[in-house]
Scaffold this active site. Structure first.
Site, PDB file in Angstrom:
ATOM      1  N   GLU A   1     -27.333 -41.664   7.102  1.00 22.85           N
ATOM      2  CA  GLU A   1     -28.181 -40.502   6.432  1.00 22.85           C
ATOM      3  C   GLU A   1     -28.078 -40.604   5.032  1.00 22.85           C
ATOM      4  O   GLU A   1     -27.083 -40.216   4.381  1.00 22.85           O
ATOM      5  CB  GLU A   1     -27.797 -39.073   6.987  1.00 22.85           C
ATOM      6  CG  GLU A   1     -27.954 -38.812   8.479  1.00 22.85           C
ATOM      7  CD  GLU A   1     -29.349 -38.415   9.011  1.00 22.85           C
ATOM      8  OE1 GLU A   1     -30.126 -38.234   8.186  1.00 22.85           O
ATOM      9  OE2 GLU A   1     -29.302 -38.403  10.019  1.00 22.85           O
TER      10      GLU A   1
ATOM     11  N   SER B   1     -32.623 -39.675   6.616  1.00 24.73           N
ATOM     12  CA  SER B   1     -32.052 -38.782   5.494  1.00 24.73           C
ATOM     13  C   SER B   1     -32.125 -37.302   6.085  1.00 24.73           C
ATOM     14  O   SER B   1     -33.308 -37.185   7.004  1.00 24.73           O
ATOM     15  CB  SER B   1     -32.946 -38.769   4.220  1.00 24.73           C
ATOM     16  OG  SER B   1     -34.136 -38.453   4.335  1.00 24.73           O
TER      17      SER B   1
ATOM     18  N   TYR C   1     -23.883 -31.002  16.544  1.00 21.54           N
ATOM     19  CA  TYR C   1     -25.155 -30.926  17.525  1.00 21.54           C
ATOM     20  C   TYR C   1     -25.300 -32.078  18.140  1.00 21.54           C
ATOM     21  O   TYR C   1     -24.638 -33.242  17.819  1.00 21.54           O
ATOM     22  CB  TYR C   1     -26.485 -30.493  16.783  1.00 21.54           C
ATOM     23  CG  TYR C   1     -27.304 -31.799  16.360  1.00 21.54           C
ATOM     24  CD1 TYR C   1     -28.268 -31.787  16.935  1.00 21.54           C
ATOM     25  CD2 TYR C   1     -26.744 -32.227  15.116  1.00 21.54           C
ATOM     26  CE1 TYR C   1     -29.111 -32.935  16.485  1.00 21.54           C
ATOM     27  CE2 TYR C   1     -27.580 -33.456  14.683  1.00 21.54           C
ATOM     28  CZ  TYR C   1     -28.965 -33.528  15.443  1.00 21.54           C
ATOM     29  OH  TYR C   1     -29.481 -34.640  15.004  1.00 21.54           O
TER      30      TYR C   1
ATOM     31  N   ALA D   1     -40.987 -39.685   9.733  1.00 19.32           N
ATOM     32  CA  ALA D   1     -41.885 -40.019   9.040  1.00 19.32           C
ATOM     33  C   ALA D   1     -41.532 -39.282   7.233  1.00 19.32           C
ATOM     34  O   ALA D   1     -41.888 -39.947   6.319  1.00 19.32           O
ATOM     35  CB  ALA D   1     -43.253 -39.245   9.331  1.00 19.32           C
ATOM     36  N   ARG D   2     -40.959 -38.074   7.413  1.00 24.03           N
ATOM     37  CA  ARG D   2     -40.838 -37.771   6.162  1.00 24.03           C
ATOM     38  C   ARG D   2     -39.605 -37.899   5.219  1.00 24.03           C
ATOM     39  O   ARG D   2     -39.670 -37.538   4.169  1.00 24.03           O
ATOM     40  CB  ARG D   2     -40.665 -36.023   6.420  1.00 24.03           C
ATOM     41  CG  ARG D   2     -39.546 -35.828   7.471  1.00 24.03           C
ATOM     42  CD  ARG D   2     -39.464 -34.330   7.726  1.00 24.03           C
ATOM     43  NE  ARG D   2     -38.370 -33.803   8.643  1.00 24.03           N
ATOM     44  CZ  ARG D   2     -38.407 -32.910   9.313  1.00 24.03           C
ATOM     45  NH1 ARG D   2     -39.144 -31.931   9.009  1.00 24.03           N
ATOM     46  NH2 ARG D   2     -37.210 -32.419   9.919  1.00 24.03           N
ATOM     47  N   GLU D   3     -38.983 -38.882   6.041  1.00 25.88           N
ATOM     48  CA  GLU D   3     -37.578 -39.281   5.115  1.00 25.88           C
ATOM     49  C   GLU D   3     -37.899 -40.638   4.231  1.00 25.88           C
ATOM     50  O   GLU D   3     -37.424 -41.634   4.324  1.00 25.88           O
ATOM     51  CB  GLU D   3     -36.627 -39.710   6.206  1.00 25.88           C
ATOM     52  CG  GLU D   3     -36.151 -38.265   7.068  1.00 25.88           C
ATOM     53  CD  GLU D   3     -35.396 -38.581   8.349  1.00 25.88           C
ATOM     54  OE1 GLU D   3     -34.932 -39.712   8.713  1.00 25.88           O
ATOM     55  OE2 GLU D   3     -35.328 -37.660   9.302  1.00 25.88           O
TER      56      GLU D   3
ATOM     57  N   ASN E   1     -36.974 -40.736  17.458  1.00 27.02           N
ATOM     58  CA  ASN E   1     -35.460 -40.723  17.583  1.00 27.02           C
ATOM     59  C   ASN E   1     -34.994 -39.866  18.585  1.00 27.02           C
ATOM     60  O   ASN E   1     -33.400 -39.738  18.621  1.00 27.02           O
ATOM     61  CB  ASN E   1     -34.869 -40.426  16.140  1.00 27.02           C
ATOM     62  CG  ASN E   1     -33.738 -41.036  16.108  1.00 27.02           C
ATOM     63  OD1 ASN E   1     -33.186 -42.419  16.565  1.00 27.02           O
ATOM     64  ND2 ASN E   1     -32.690 -40.806  15.315  1.00 27.02           N
ATOM     65  N   ARG E   2     -35.828 -39.313  19.624  1.00 24.07           N
ATOM     66  CA  ARG E   2     -35.282 -38.919  20.867  1.00 24.07           C
ATOM     67  C   ARG E   2     -35.954 -39.660  22.098  1.00 24.07           C
ATOM     68  O   ARG E   2     -35.948 -39.072  23.106  1.00 24.07           O
ATOM     69  CB  ARG E   2     -35.767 -37.434  21.039  1.00 24.07           C
ATOM     70  CG  ARG E   2     -35.096 -36.576  19.742  1.00 24.07           C
ATOM     71  CD  ARG E   2     -33.492 -36.423  20.128  1.00 24.07           C
ATOM     72  NE  ARG E   2     -33.107 -35.395  18.994  1.00 24.07           N
ATOM     73  CZ  ARG E   2     -32.732 -35.809  17.639  1.00 24.07           C
ATOM     74  NH1 ARG E   2     -32.852 -37.142  17.212  1.00 24.07           N
ATOM     75  NH2 ARG E   2     -32.418 -34.923  17.011  1.00 24.07           N
TER      76      ARG E   2
ATOM     77  N   ARG F   1     -42.507 -35.365  10.815  1.00 25.72           N
ATOM     78  CA  ARG F   1     -41.343 -35.983  11.322  1.00 25.72           C
ATOM     79  C   ARG F   1     -41.669 -37.155  12.394  1.00 25.72           C
ATOM     80  O   ARG F   1     -41.127 -38.184  12.396  1.00 25.72           O
ATOM     81  CB  ARG F   1     -40.314 -35.108  11.750  1.00 25.72           C
ATOM     82  CG  ARG F   1     -39.310 -35.530  12.784  1.00 25.72           C
ATOM     83  CD  ARG F   1     -38.312 -34.552  13.050  1.00 25.72           C
ATOM     84  NE  ARG F   1     -37.200 -34.923  14.125  1.00 25.72           N
ATOM     85  CZ  ARG F   1     -35.778 -35.084  14.018  1.00 25.72           C
ATOM     86  NH1 ARG F   1     -35.489 -34.851  12.486  1.00 25.72           N
ATOM     87  NH2 ARG F   1     -35.283 -35.272  14.657  1.00 25.72           N
TER      88      ARG F   1
END
Ligand SMILES: [Zn+2]
Length: 425
Positions: A383, A307, A361, A182-184, A254-255, A235
């Site tokens: 990204e 991002s 990661y 959401a925040r991107e 996205n998981r 997010r």
């Protein structure tokens, strides 16, 4: 008098809006080796911290930490021997500045129809209007589809773009998507600009002759709205009923995809990487999956825009290289070079690679891994560049001057990728 009161009220609402982040701090962390990176990741998981930038050996990480977790975090860093420092402590000021800058740059808040403004970040309502108007004005080449409704009932729309009718099964498809997180916000203009360049201002007609296109600009509408109205750094989606009193809510979409689901993500609802109660449990995930399945065998390239960090990433999220990693790397490199050729000089060059090799990661249940797993040969996560800031790592806030640039340079990458893969599919 009445208008004065209204003005006071609206100013109050503006300044109160970001109160939830009072006391939050962004820490930069400097792990010295891979063992320390692992230790840092363990601390992040244990304290359920919000990672803005993953640390690697050449770049510090940025961790967003709430007031009650500051002392435990600093203590954990101290005992692990990992240097860290608080860089951004005036979150509310920065958020208010973003509000002001975006408002000042917005040339018009009235309905622009299918005319795209690259001075602003569209609201969900504006995106809806834009898509509807494009579909109305260009019915021969576009079809607006509702891919399902979000948890809160918002349509998850995508636009099909084809000069030959989307049903021509010999034509490969490129799918582009943004705002799964959401925040991107900066990922939205490139999606809308892609539509503009494929429908309204066509200067690369080979892209329409050789491909059909699917663009889903707002993959997570509820989360996006929430990030605009209540919590800028939200997010996840807005799934409720996951724990008593909804103390924590939302699933990291996205998981949530069915690829190694639950193996490198969080089972805690309060975590920003909570994977949900099951793979594909969320309607927003299902909307993406349904498109990919409907056109299975035809989607040649899938790009999920995120991002930040100036990277083009490919699978797998567990660090194992996908079988066609070499061609993914070549395609990614072509795209990165095209972006770098037109990027702002002060922004870093794009880096290309396997997600774990680059980010250090692991992540499971990601959309581009899922696309890869069902046979889409060129599946990427972009990204987009972070906002540059003198006050520290400041990754999600949008510089209004960069909106147009983000759209143009990302499009340059997509064009280069589309042309590069044509003789390989
Ligand atoms: Zn993201």
């Amino acid at each position: 008098m009445r208008s004065f009161l209204l003005l006071c009220l609206s100013l109050y609402i503006v300044s109160a809006k970001h109160e939830i982040y009072d006391g939050y701090v962004v820490y930069e962390v400097y792990p010295n080796n891979v063992d320390e990176i692992q230790l840092l990741n363990d601390v992040v998981n244990e304290l359920e911290l919000d990672v803005w930038t993953y640390a690697n050996l050449v770049k510090p990480g940025a961790i967003f930490v709430s007031e009650p977790k500051k002392v435990p975090f600093e203590n954990a860093m101290k005992s692990a021997g990992i240097p860290c420092k608080a860089t951004i402590q005036n979150i509310r000021e920065l958020l208010e500045l973003e509000d002001q800058q975006l408002a000042a740059a917005t040339t018009s808040t009235r309905n622009l129809g299918s005319r795209l403004s690259l001075n602003q970040i569209y609201t969900f309502a504006q995106v809806t209007e834009y898509l509807a108007d494009i579909a109305r004005r260009f019915p021969r080449v576009t079809r607006l589809v509702n891919g399902g409704n979000s948890v809160q009932g918002r349509p998850i729309q995508y636009l099909e773009i084809s000069t030959t009718g989307i049903q021509n099964s010999r034509k490969p498809i490129i799918m582009l998507q943004s705002l799964l997180h959401a925040r991107e916000w900066v990922t939205l203009p490139p999606s809308l600009y892609a539509i503009h360049k494929l429908v309204v201002d066509v200067t690369e007609s080979d892209l329409l002759n050789n491909y059909d296109w699917i663009v889903m600009p707002v993959a997570n509408p509820d989360g996006y709205e929430w990030s605009r109205t209540n919590a800028r750094f939200w997010r996840k989606n807005r799934r409720t009923g996951l724990m008593a009193g909804n103390i924590c809510l939302g699933v990291d979409l996205n998981r949530n995809f069915n690829v190694n689901w639950g193996t490198a993500s969080s089972s805690s609802v309060c975590s920003d990487t909570f994977h949900g109660r099951g793979a594909h449990s969320e309607p927003e995930t299902q909307a993406v999956v349904n498109v990919l399945n409907r056109y299975r065998g035809r989607v040649a390239m899938y790009i999920d825009l995120h991002s930040a960090g100036s990277m083009i990433l490919y699978g797998w999220g567990n660090g194992t290289l996908v079988p066609n990693a070499l061609s993914l790397n070549l395609g990614g490199t072509r795209m990165a070079q095209a972006i770098d050729a037109v990027k702002w000089a002060q922004k870093p060059n794009y880096r290309v690679g396997n997600i774990v090799a680059i980010l250090r990661y692991t992540a499971s249940g990601g959309s581009s891994d899922f696309a890869q797993a069902i046979g889409i040969p060129f599946s990427y996560t972009y990204e987009l560049p972070a906002r540059l800031s003198s006050t520290g790592t400041n990754v999600f806030l949008v510089d209004p001057n960069f909106i147009r640039q983000a759209a143009i340079e990302t499009w340059a990458g997509i064009v280069a990728g589309a042309r590069h893969i044509l003789n390989q599919i």
